[in-house]
Design a protein around this motif. Structure first.
Motif, PDB file in Angstrom:
ATOM      1  N   LEU A 184       0.823  -1.205   0.000  1.00 46.80           N
ATOM      2  CA  LEU A 184       0.000   0.000   0.000  1.00 46.80           C
ATOM      3  C   LEU A 184       0.859   1.258   0.000  1.00 46.80           C
ATOM      4  N   ALA A 185       1.933   1.244   0.798  1.00 47.65           N
ATOM      5  CA  ALA A 185       2.815   2.409   0.855  1.00 47.65           C
ATOM      6  C   ALA A 185       3.490   2.654  -0.486  1.00 47.65           C
ATOM      7  N   SER A 186       3.919   1.596  -1.157  1.00 49.00           N
ATOM      8  CA  SER A 186       4.603   1.754  -2.441  1.00 49.00           C
ATOM      9  C   SER A 186       3.684   2.307  -3.519  1.00 49.00           C
ATOM     10  N   ARG A 187       2.367   2.186  -3.311  1.00 53.92           N
ATOM     11  CA  ARG A 187       1.408   2.713  -4.272  1.00 53.92           C
ATOM     12  C   ARG A 187       0.772   4.016  -3.793  1.00 53.92           C
ATOM     13  N   GLY A 188       1.358   4.616  -2.745  1.00 55.24           N
ATOM     14  CA  GLY A 188       0.877   5.896  -2.248  1.00 55.24           C
ATOM     15  C   GLY A 188      -0.478   5.838  -1.589  1.00 55.24           C
ATOM     16  N   ALA A 189      -0.861   4.655  -1.070  1.00 54.02           N
ATOM     17  CA  ALA A 189      -2.200   4.475  -0.516  1.00 54.02           C
ATOM     18  C   ALA A 189      -2.210   4.337   1.004  1.00 54.02           C
ATOM     19  N   PHE A 190      -1.069   4.530   1.641  1.00 54.58           N
ATOM     20  CA  PHE A 190      -0.975   4.380   3.101  1.00 54.58           C
ATOM     21  C   PHE A 190      -0.553   5.734   3.667  1.00 54.58           C
ATOM     22  N   HIS A 191      -1.526   6.506   4.169  1.00 49.49           N
ATOM     23  CA  HIS A 191      -1.302   7.895   4.543  1.00 49.49           C
ATOM     24  C   HIS A 191      -1.046   8.051   6.038  1.00 49.49           C
ATOM     25  N   ALA A 192      -0.517   9.209   6.413  1.00 52.25           N
ATOM     26  CA  ALA A 192      -0.132   9.455   7.805  1.00 52.25           C
ATOM     27  C   ALA A 192      -1.336   9.407   8.736  1.00 52.25           C
ATOM     28  N   ASP A 193      -2.486   9.950   8.320  1.00 55.04           N
ATOM     29  CA  ASP A 193      -3.648   9.941   9.205  1.00 55.04           C
ATOM     30  C   ASP A 193      -4.124   8.522   9.472  1.00 55.04           C
ATOM     31  N   SER A 194      -4.031   7.656   8.460  1.00 51.10           N
ATOM     32  CA  SER A 194      -4.392   6.250   8.664  1.00 51.10           C
ATOM     33  C   SER A 194      -3.429   5.581   9.631  1.00 51.10           C
ATOM     34  N   LEU A 195      -2.142   5.911   9.538  1.00 52.81           N
ATOM     35  CA  LEU A 195      -1.140   5.314  10.422  1.00 52.81           C
ATOM     36  C   LEU A 195      -1.386   5.720  11.869  1.00 52.81           C
ATOM     37  N   VAL A 196      -1.722   6.990  12.089  1.00 50.75           N
ATOM     38  CA  VAL A 196      -1.999   7.460  13.455  1.00 50.75           C
ATOM     39  C   VAL A 196      -3.207   6.739  14.035  1.00 50.75           C
ATOM     40  N   LEU A 197      -4.291   6.688  13.255  1.00 53.88           N
ATOM     41  CA  LEU A 197      -5.500   6.024  13.730  1.00 53.88           C
ATOM     42  C   LEU A 197      -5.267   4.527  13.919  1.00 53.88           C
ATOM     43  N   SER A 198      -4.477   3.927  13.040  1.00 52.01           N
ATOM     44  CA  SER A 198      -4.131   2.517  13.174  1.00 52.01           C
ATOM     45  C   SER A 198      -3.362   2.264  14.463  1.00 52.01           C
ATOM     46  N   ALA A 199      -2.416   3.163  14.799  1.00 50.06           N
ATOM     47  CA  ALA A 199      -1.657   3.013  16.046  1.00 50.06           C
ATOM     48  C   ALA A 199      -2.567   3.149  17.263  1.00 50.06           C
ATOM     49  N   LEU A 200      -3.548   4.055  17.187  1.00 48.69           N
ATOM     50  CA  LEU A 200      -4.473   4.234  18.302  1.00 48.69           C
ATOM     51  C   LEU A 200      -5.349   2.996  18.515  1.00 48.69           C
ATOM     52  N   ALA A 201      -5.516   2.186  17.463  1.00 48.71           N
ATOM     53  CA  ALA A 201      -6.359   0.992  17.560  1.00 48.71           C
ATOM     54  C   ALA A 201      -5.677  -0.152  18.295  1.00 48.71           C
TER      55      ALA A 201
END
Length: 250
Positions: free
Chosen positions: A188-205
């Motif tokens: 997903l990251a290599s295709r530009g589909a993994f964004h910072a806001d998703s990473l933050v929310l993912s970490a909070l989960a």
């Protein structure tokens, strides 16, 4: 990018707590539940981005807790390599494909996995077939993972068919899910589909997921895991059928 609202935060926390319970009781199911529930609320791509961190943390925990990492890694490395390659290839559909198509594919994957698990008889893979079956199963699992975010098909039935003892099976599942999670994140990251806001929310989960696992381990001592698993699979069929039919009725 994702609009993060209070409602979304509550939905994500509740979803990962429930998914953690399933994993605590059955030893698997966190990504499957997360993709199934969140995929009904947001796009499958957004749901896959949210599950990366809690899936990685809980599966590394499961992997590290087992007794046989070295022997399992040596035995299963062709399957793990194929999972990684297949996932990297499959993420092009999840990242850039039509949302209705990926939602329907996710629904189909959930229905197939749940129905197969409920209805199929336990099979055994002869040792002589493992050398060529492992990479084939890994490649198919990777493509399904990359396209839908669901890690279990056909890796889980295949690993169950290898005749591993319980502890080794749980650790092998942890290894497969960890490789799938890392490959999905890279794809997903290599295709530009993994964004910072998703990473933050993912970490909070991570916190609700771990709390759910703890609760699930308590529940496992009080109810039959087989009964819990059966109702969980029935719910997956209903959820997957709704997602599969949604593009046809919208």
């Amino acid at each position: 990018m994702m609009d993060i609202s209070l409602l979304l935060l509550v939905a994500v926390a509740a979803t990962f707590f429930a998914a953690g319970i399933v994993k605590g009781v059955t030893g698997m199911g966190l990504p499957t539940v997360a993709m199934g529930v969140l995929g009904a609320l947001v796009s499958p791509l957004a749901a896959a981005s949210l599950l990366i961190v809690p899936s990685f943390v809980t599966n590394v925990w499961q992997l590290a807790a087992g007794p046989s990492f070295g022997p399992l890694a040596r035995r299963l490395w062709p399957m793990m390599l194929a999972i990684g390659a297949g996932t990297l290839a499959g993420t092009s559909l999840l990242a850039h494909g039509d949302t209705a198509l990926t939602t329907g594919a996710l629904g189909a994957a959930l229905v197939f996995y749940a129905a197969f698990t409920l209805l199929a008889r336990q099979i055994r893979v002869p040792a002589r077939l493992e050398a060529w079956l492992s990479p084939a199963v890994g490649a198919i699992t990777g493509i399904v993972t990359g396209a839908t975010g669901v890690f279990v098909i056909p890796a889980v039935p295949y690993l169950q068919a290898l005749g591993l003892d319980r502890d080794d099976l749980v650790q092998a599942l942890g290894l497969s899910f960890t490789v799938s999670t890392v490959a999905l994140a890279i794809g997903l990251a290599s295709r530009g589909a993994f964004h910072a806001d998703s990473l933050v929310l993912s970490a909070l989960a991570v916190a609700p997921a771990l709390a759910g696992m703890w609760a699930g381990q308590i529940i496992r001592q009080k109810i039959s895991p087989q009964t819990f698993r059966r109702w969980f699979l029935f719910c997956l069929i209903v959820l997957g059928a709704e997602m599969l039919l949604r593009p046809l009725v919208s």
